[in-house]
Design a protein around this motif. Sequence first.
Motif: not given
Length: 265
Positions: A97, A118, A121-123, A136, A138-141, A156
């Motif tokens: 993250v 969170i 790999s979320a941002h 959030l 995985n990998s939510v931006a 995701g």
Amino acid sequence: MSIHPSAQIHPSSVIEDGAVVGENCQIGPFCLVGSDVVLGAGVVLKSHVVISGDTSIDDDTVIFQFASIGAIPQDLKYDGEPTKLIVGKRNRIREYVTMNLGTVGGGGVTRVGDDNLIMASAHVAHDVQIGNRVILVNSVAVAGHCFIEDDVIIGGLSGIHQWVRIGQGAIIGALSMVTADVLPHALVQGPRAELDGLNLVGLKRRGVARDDINQLRAAFQMLKQGEGSFKERAARLHEDFDSDYVARMVDFVMGDSDRGFLTPK
């Protein structure tokens, strides 16, 4: 540097001068805690976690390996000015993250509330404001300046455009690109995300009274149809319904919006 004597710190980790490490913190191997970082009681850094900038992490938050928390914003206008990241209590921040400091143009503070999950790999970008009990996946931006209210779930690989507001209790389906504000308790899905109804499952799970759910459903139908603009239809809901949930939806629509709204199909 202030390290509580009860804190457990692996000898391979680096705690810079000026950092504050609270009671019963656990800092695993190969972590870096910067000089302006404050860790509350019971914070856990699993391993290989980097926390930098003017960042505070409140009690009992757990951060998993390879997360980067408090780095400078990914904003070309940022020029080193002092800004902050504030993370609340009992958050679970998973692997890889990233969370950035705020910018002066966005108020100077990125803020994450309590009891959030969170996932990997979320941002969370500069100046984002996240409430409580948000997930959030995985990998939510989440782009800069977004405002995410309590009890929101974002599926995701979804992207949230800068300046978007997401209302309390909304759910965003996976692989969605959200470019406009999302009503409280809404269900949004699709590659170019569309408002597809209410998050009825989430309302029922939180124990919302049947009468409130029925009033929300009726209010949603009135927003879909009728005379006038979307905001005009929303304003009339105050006259027709006696529900705090409907009132919150109306207040959300009548609030400031930089991106407009996802409207019912």
